[in-house]
Enzyme design. Structure first.
Site, PDB file in Angstrom:
ATOM      1  N   GLY A  15       0.442  -1.059   0.528  1.00  0.00           N
ATOM      2  CA  GLY A  15       0.044   0.334   0.540  1.00  0.00           C
ATOM      3  C   GLY A  15       0.838   1.712   0.297  1.00  0.00           C
ATOM      4  O   GLY A  15       1.843   1.657   1.016  1.00  0.00           O
ATOM      5  N   GLY A  17      -0.301   4.440   0.637  1.00  0.00           N
ATOM      6  CA  GLY A  17      -1.020   4.889   0.799  1.00  0.00           C
ATOM      7  C   GLY A  17      -0.135   6.106   1.567  1.00  0.00           C
ATOM      8  O   GLY A  17       0.936   5.797   2.027  1.00  0.00           O
ATOM      9  N   PHE A  18      -0.899   6.822   2.489  1.00  0.00           N
ATOM     10  CA  PHE A  18      -0.125   8.210   3.859  1.00  0.00           C
ATOM     11  C   PHE A  18       0.528   7.174   4.558  1.00  0.00           C
ATOM     12  O   PHE A  18       1.786   7.454   4.640  1.00  0.00           O
ATOM     13  CB  PHE A  18      -0.950   9.288   4.928  1.00  0.00           C
ATOM     14  CG  PHE A  18      -2.079   9.959   3.807  1.00  0.00           C
ATOM     15  CD1 PHE A  18      -1.168  10.904   3.230  1.00  0.00           C
ATOM     16  CD2 PHE A  18      -2.660  10.152   3.253  1.00  0.00           C
ATOM     17  CE1 PHE A  18      -2.120  12.141   2.250  1.00  0.00           C
ATOM     18  CE2 PHE A  18      -3.690  10.687   2.343  1.00  0.00           C
ATOM     19  CZ  PHE A  18      -3.127  12.380   2.639  1.00  0.00           C
ATOM     20  N   GLU A 174     -17.135  18.468   1.567  1.00  0.00           N
ATOM     21  CA  GLU A 174     -16.425  20.111   0.690  1.00  0.00           C
ATOM     22  C   GLU A 174     -16.647  19.612  -0.812  1.00  0.00           C
ATOM     23  O   GLU A 174     -17.201  20.456  -1.352  1.00  0.00           O
ATOM     24  CB  GLU A 174     -14.893  19.040   0.746  1.00  0.00           C
ATOM     25  CG  GLU A 174     -14.655  19.500   2.047  1.00  0.00           C
ATOM     26  CD  GLU A 174     -13.125  18.889   2.422  1.00  0.00           C
ATOM     27  OE1 GLU A 174     -12.894  19.250   3.335  1.00  0.00           O
ATOM     28  OE2 GLU A 174     -12.252  17.984   1.941  1.00  0.00           O
ATOM     29  N   ASP A 305      -5.477   3.521   8.162  1.00  0.00           N
ATOM     30  CA  ASP A 305      -7.451   3.068   7.892  1.00  0.00           C
ATOM     31  C   ASP A 305      -7.443   1.577   8.049  1.00  0.00           C
ATOM     32  O   ASP A 305      -8.478   1.337   9.026  1.00  0.00           O
ATOM     33  CB  ASP A 305      -8.031   3.020   6.742  1.00  0.00           C
ATOM     34  CG  ASP A 305      -7.580   5.118   6.832  1.00  0.00           C
ATOM     35  OD1 ASP A 305      -7.218   5.763   7.564  1.00  0.00           O
ATOM     36  OD2 ASP A 305      -7.735   5.432   5.372  1.00  0.00           O
ATOM     37  N   ALA A 322      -5.623  10.679   7.233  1.00  0.00           N
ATOM     38  CA  ALA A 322      -4.366  10.852   7.475  1.00  0.00           C
ATOM     39  C   ALA A 322      -3.651  10.876   8.486  1.00  0.00           C
ATOM     40  O   ALA A 322      -2.549  10.487   8.747  1.00  0.00           O
ATOM     41  CB  ALA A 322      -4.211  11.758   5.748  1.00  0.00           C
ATOM     42  N   GLN A 323      -3.350  11.512   9.456  1.00  0.00           N
ATOM     43  CA  GLN A 323      -2.609  12.184  10.298  1.00  0.00           C
ATOM     44  C   GLN A 323      -1.689  10.730  11.366  1.00  0.00           C
ATOM     45  O   GLN A 323      -1.127  10.647  11.890  1.00  0.00           O
ATOM     46  CB  GLN A 323      -3.657  12.956  11.160  1.00  0.00           C
ATOM     47  CG  GLN A 323      -2.380  14.486  11.438  1.00  0.00           C
ATOM     48  CD  GLN A 323      -0.913  14.559  10.728  1.00  0.00           C
ATOM     49  OE1 GLN A 323       0.233  14.010  11.267  1.00  0.00           O
ATOM     50  NE2 GLN A 323      -1.210  15.675   9.859  1.00  0.00           N
TER      51      GLN A 323
END
Length: 423
Positions: A15, A17-18, A174, A305, A322-323
């Site tokens: 993965g 991702g972040f 958003e 996640d 994300a954090q």
């Protein structure tokens, strides 16, 4: 898979991702062999996916090549691959391009859209978790505008111009604000033969307020901003069925719409092969200890996640944003270096840096530990933090230029139907 054999400990990360990228950076140029696997060859900055969907940014502004991240890393490799299964006993993973042995395995597979078992919604709605999905939404919206100009009846035209967004978390809020700005600033200029009063934006939320994960102050201000932009907000409302044209809910609300965007929930994206007891049944997240080690396995870790870590401060696990992923990736990098040196590991403690959401031009809400504010300053803070968080100097420059241009000209420059979407 053609990864060179090495005497160095091999760490396989699934993965990009972040969490995965954060970990890769921490392990750069150490005495380790690092193998990063992902189904895509790029990292996606997911907080700005909604701007790709609403024609504010092109996808290359929020995507960054994974190979570019590791290009100066010794003994680091990237492979475009999908992991099919894990054989924990033999310390081997099976992928669509072959098998690979590991010394330590890190799962950072993130989440996928959760349709809660509703097949009609899964078949006809538009999810927004990946860049191709965001481009599909952009194409569908612009195609519907074009179809509306030649619609034969007012009912057909209104259905094409009615946008339903399900889920009023940060993504839904958003996106609703961005589509409202399209209605208020772009449609009147690009489509003078359409009546903007026919265009409706409905935001549906199952909870009793928008942004339920944020403070009540943020929820109240966000709803106020949305309504000023012309978004119709429906709380305590669930979608029960959608056939591509009609939206049925748990109440009296019934909508005719050609576009339903699903932002109502996610579920973990686990990999086959591990003991089912290591997974939470409902959330599909791996249970991990304070060192992000998957329950029941000494050499397998999970981040971000997909990881469920119970702590005193977070008895239901950390938020899937994300954090936590970034912070877990950084600490696990340090812990893996300690592990190979037989040093004690440090437990993870999440440092909450706050949460925020933007609702269009000059409108945002920010929740910090001791401060809660909304409006122009919150919008400026949101822009600055997201700009600095983007991977790559080029992406920051492009996004900053686009935002500046859009702000001055009330414009969205990326409204191109490059790849027509077919339902």
């Amino acid at each position: 898979m053609n990864i060179p054999e090495s005497e160095l400990p091999r760490i396989v990360i699934v993965g990009g991702g972040f969490a995965g990228v954060s970990l890769v950076k921490m392990l750069a140029n150490k005495n380790l062999q690092v193998v990063l696997l992902d189904k895509h060859n790029y990292h996606t900055f997911q907080p700005l996916l909604y701007q790709v969907s609403s024609a504010g940014l092109e996808p290359d502004s929020i995507a960054y090549p994974l190979r570019k991240i590791i290009k100066n890393h010794k003994n680091s490799f990237f492979r475009l691959a999908e992991v099919k299964a894990i054989n924990a006993e033999e310390k081997r993973i099976e992928t669509n391009i072959g098998a690979l042995h590991y010394d330590y395995l890190v799962l950072a597979t993130g989440t996928k859209t959760n349709f809660f078992g509703n097949k009609t919604i899964e078949d006809y709605s538009m999810p927004m978790k990946k860049v191709p999905q965001a481009l599909n939404i952009r194409s569908l919206m612009l195609q519907n505008f074009e179809k509306a100009t030649i619609a034969n009846t007012s009912e057909e035209r209104k259905a094409l111009l009615t946008f339903v967004i399900v889920g009023a978390g940060p993504t839904g809020v958003e996106l609703a604000g961005a589509i409202a700005e399209l209605k208020n600033h772009i449609v009147p200029r690009d489509y003078p033969d359409l009546d903007t009063q026919d265009m409706q934006i409905h935001l549906l939320e199952g909870n009793d307020r928008v942004l339920p994960v944020m403070s009540e102050h943020a929820s109240k201000k966000a709803e106020e901003f949305l309504k000023k932009l012309g978004v119709e907000v429906h709380c305590n409302t669930f979608v029960t069925e959608y056939n591509g044209k009609s939206v049925a809910t748990n109440g009296a609300l019934h909508l005719e719409s050609e576009t339903l965007i699903w932002a109502a929930g996610v579920t973990g994206a686990p990999v086959d092969g591990l003991d089912a007891n290591s997974l939470l049944d409902r959330a599909n997240r791996y249970k991990v200890d304070r060192y992000n080690r998957v329950e029941g396995y000494d050499s397998i870790f999970a981040l971000g996640d997909i990881a469920y870590m119970e702590t005193e401060a977070y008895p239901k696990g950390h938020p899937q944003v994300a954090q936590p992923a970034i912070q877990q990736g950084k600490l696990l990098g340090k812990n893996l270096l300690r592990l190979v040196k037989n040093k004690p590991l440090k437990p993870f403690t999440y440092k909450d840096k706050g949460s925020m959401a933007t609702i269009g031009r000059n409108k945002a809400v920010v929740d910090l530990k001791h401060f809660k504010f909304a409006g122009f300053f919150a919008w400026f803070v949101w822009m600055f933090i997201h700009l600095m968080a983007l991977v790559g100097f080029r992406n920051r420059v492009i996004v900053f230029f686009n935002w500046t241009y859009n702000y001055i000209n009330f414009d969205k420059a990326a409204r191109l139907i490059i790849r027509p979407f077919k339902k």
